[in-house]
Design an enzyme around this catalytic site. Structure first.
Site, PDB file in Angstrom:
ATOM      1  N   HIS A 204      48.336 -47.251 -18.047  1.00 35.21           N
ATOM      2  CA  HIS A 204      47.422 -45.783 -17.460  1.00 35.21           C
ATOM      3  C   HIS A 204      47.532 -44.565 -16.749  1.00 35.21           C
ATOM      4  O   HIS A 204      49.088 -44.063 -17.190  1.00 35.21           O
ATOM      5  CB  HIS A 204      45.769 -46.811 -16.921  1.00 35.21           C
ATOM      6  CG  HIS A 204      46.349 -47.212 -15.815  1.00 35.21           C
ATOM      7  ND1 HIS A 204      46.782 -45.989 -14.408  1.00 35.21           N
ATOM      8  CD2 HIS A 204      46.858 -47.749 -14.959  1.00 35.21           C
ATOM      9  CE1 HIS A 204      46.857 -46.297 -13.474  1.00 35.21           C
ATOM     10  NE2 HIS A 204      47.039 -47.492 -13.788  1.00 35.21           N
ATOM     11  N   SER A 278      47.940 -40.034 -20.648  1.00 35.59           N
ATOM     12  CA  SER A 278      48.104 -38.883 -19.744  1.00 35.59           C
ATOM     13  C   SER A 278      49.480 -39.135 -19.475  1.00 35.59           C
ATOM     14  O   SER A 278      50.498 -39.106 -19.688  1.00 35.59           O
ATOM     15  CB  SER A 278      46.846 -39.186 -18.392  1.00 35.59           C
ATOM     16  OG  SER A 278      46.789 -38.222 -18.005  1.00 35.59           O
ATOM     17  N   ASP A 425      39.870 -32.129 -25.899  1.00 35.68           N
ATOM     18  CA  ASP A 425      40.323 -32.312 -23.861  1.00 35.68           C
ATOM     19  C   ASP A 425      40.525 -30.800 -23.528  1.00 35.68           C
ATOM     20  O   ASP A 425      40.964 -29.613 -23.541  1.00 35.68           O
ATOM     21  CB  ASP A 425      41.778 -32.683 -24.595  1.00 35.68           C
ATOM     22  CG  ASP A 425      42.263 -33.327 -22.927  1.00 35.68           C
ATOM     23  OD1 ASP A 425      41.461 -32.578 -22.082  1.00 35.68           O
ATOM     24  OD2 ASP A 425      42.486 -34.196 -23.241  1.00 35.68           O
ATOM     25  N   HIS A 453      39.702 -35.987 -22.930  1.00 33.99           N
ATOM     26  CA  HIS A 453      40.283 -37.007 -22.372  1.00 33.99           C
ATOM     27  C   HIS A 453      40.200 -38.051 -22.124  1.00 33.99           C
ATOM     28  O   HIS A 453      41.622 -38.920 -22.543  1.00 33.99           O
ATOM     29  CB  HIS A 453      40.676 -36.043 -20.883  1.00 33.99           C
ATOM     30  CG  HIS A 453      42.259 -36.231 -20.309  1.00 33.99           C
ATOM     31  ND1 HIS A 453      43.229 -36.123 -21.021  1.00 33.99           N
ATOM     32  CD2 HIS A 453      42.767 -37.088 -19.690  1.00 33.99           C
ATOM     33  CE1 HIS A 453      44.310 -36.689 -20.175  1.00 33.99           C
ATOM     34  NE2 HIS A 453      43.879 -37.071 -19.403  1.00 33.99           N
TER      35      HIS A 453
END
Length: 478
Positions: A204, A278, A425, A453
């Site tokens: 993540h 990310s 984003d 995002h």
């Protein structure tokens, strides 16, 4: 058409000027507020924990050295010394931790003088830079007396420090402290290792957890995928239900080694696909470079890659790109507060993260339990210490390494590389993904219209699950 175009250009220019002026006023105020909160937290920490706690804004490097670590400088970059057996390793940390000039006084400071030799008790330690297994490190050869001295100093830290008064102490957030294992929280679904065709590692992003994957993608994979692939989602160090040590600096080495220990070694993973979002993309690249023959495919979502112009200091350049100190868009405003202001961001964690159960209950009450609240567990179960250090040491601190990682993926890995990015984003622009493609020409960049995002996954989880299945099948058949 000319009149409309001129009017639109004028409105855009006016909006930009207003944003700049308002941003200047707001962030000048926040500069002062953060200084005030520094003194407030020093007093509160003293009364709550019976000791003064150093911080980066007022004590600078003392915040690092007070935990028993040794801070040195080399080629203008800050590093800490970590001990392993009879070797000392120089571990990179970001200068942005303790060098963030206010908006008014943002003048370039001279870089730290180059340190070629480090003397400890009259013994000269010679350092040499090298890349080993995809990780940039410096090693020292020292005698056993110095090792014993540093073991006593560095090794005297608590394995399970008591959470700070401003951190959440609920069962979910502190479950790691009752375990004798120093490993991450890992969620595994699918067949056993003997029956699984392949493994998939999900990493993540910043201020998130494994539920970002398990509550969105995992339920939407096909039955064939669930019976063939072992799906492994982790909570990164400092987030979710994973350990949150108060004395950790949450460096790249710490994050990567915890993933190795908790997943690759514990679950005997030999070959695997990686899906990362990310900030997790940087960790994914580091792991891929370290295990080039084991990675079957690499899928990156909104990678935070900003090519650094020649002559710029990498970590500070990336800090300005990720957090440009603007009040609009709102996600950029939030990012700027989190990145630039140590004590304001701690206040946000105190209000939101420490009381995440309250906010979850309030949301259920207001929405009459019609809204899924997994996002609270996913985004609010972390400590300020973990978020602050991870952001600066991973996103900013690795700015000078990402080019090397991308080049290694291009030259040493043969796996498929797929990059997804939301066109809307506002935190990490789509140019980041195109920059990755410029470094890895074979990378397949997919820009998703009307997605940002988070909605690059949330809201299109069924579609994204199918896309991942196609990527895995293609890489396996190839």
């Amino acid at each position: 058409m000319d009149i409309r175009g001129a009017t639109r250009s004028l409105l855009v220019l006016t909006g930009r000027v207003i944003n700049d002026v308002v941003s200047f006023i707001v962030f000048c105020f926040l500069d002062l507020l953060d200084v005030l909160l520094c003194f407030v937290y020093k007093i509160l920490d003293f009364f709550m924990e019976a000791e003064w706690k150093p911080c980066y804004c007022s004590s600078g490097k003392e915040a690092i050295t007070s935990s028993g670590k040794i801070l040195v400088s080399e080629r203008g970059e800050s590093k800490i010394i970590s001990l392993s057996s009879t070797k000392l390793q120089l571990e990179d940390i970001s200068d942005t931790l303790y060098s963030r000039p206010s908006l008014v006084s943002e003048i370039s400071k001279s870089t730290i003088k180059e340190l070629k030799r480090l003397k400890i008790d009259g013994t000269t330690i010679r350092s040499s830079e090298r890349i080993k297994n995809g990780t940039l490190r410096s090693t020292f050869t020292i005698n056993s007396t110095i090792v014993d001295m540093l073991q006593e100093k560095i090794g005297g830290q608590q394995l399970h420090p008591v959470p700070r008064w401003s951190d959440c102490d609920c069962r979910a957030c502190t479950s790691w402290s009752s375990s004798c294992k120093e490993t991450l929280y890992v969620r595994v679904e699918g067949p056993s290792r003997d029956k699984a065709r392949e493994d998939v590692l999900f990493i993540h992003g910043f201020i998130s957890s494994s539920v970002f994957w398990t509550e969105t993608l995992f339920p939407n994979f096909s039955d064939d995928t669930k019976s063939s692939y072992r799906l492994i989602a982790i909570d990164l160090l400092g987030f979710g239900r994973s350990p949150k040590p108060t004395d950790s600096l949450y460096t790249l080495r710490e994050h990567v080694e915890m993933i190795e220990r908790s997943v690759l070694e514990a679950y005997k993973v030999k070959s695997f696909h990686i899906v990362a979002h990310s900030l997790g993309c940087i960790l994914a690249l580091a792991i891929a470079v370290k295990y080039p023959g084991a990675v079957k495919s690499l899928t990156l979502l909104a990678p935070p890659y900003f090519p650094v112009p020649k002559g710029e200091q990498a970590n500070r350049y990336v800090l300005r790109k990720v957090a440009p100190r603007r009040v609009w868009p709102l996600i950029v405003f939030g990012s700027s507060i989190v990145c630039w202001y140590e004590h304001i961001s701690r206040t946000a964690c105190l209000i939101v993260c420490k009381n995440h159960h309250f906010w979850e209950s309030l949301t259920k009450l207001v929405t009459r339990n019609r809204m899924r609240t997994f996002m609270f567990d996913g985004f609010f179960c972390h400590t300020h210490n973990a978020a602050w250090h991870t952001l600066h040491n991973i996103i900013c601190g690795t700015a000078g390494k990402v080019d090397e990682y991308l080049d290694a993926v291009r030259d040493q890995l043969r796996c498929d590389v797929t990059v997804f990015h939301g066109r809307d984003d506002e935190l990490l622009p789509v140019e980041c993904s195109y920059a990755v493609q410029s470094r890895i020409p074979r990378a397949d960049v997919k820009v998703i219209d009307r997605k940002d995002h988070l909605t690059i996954v949330i809201g299109r989880q069924k579609t994204f699950a199918r896309e991942l299945e196609e990527i895995w099948k293609k890489s396996s058949s190839g």
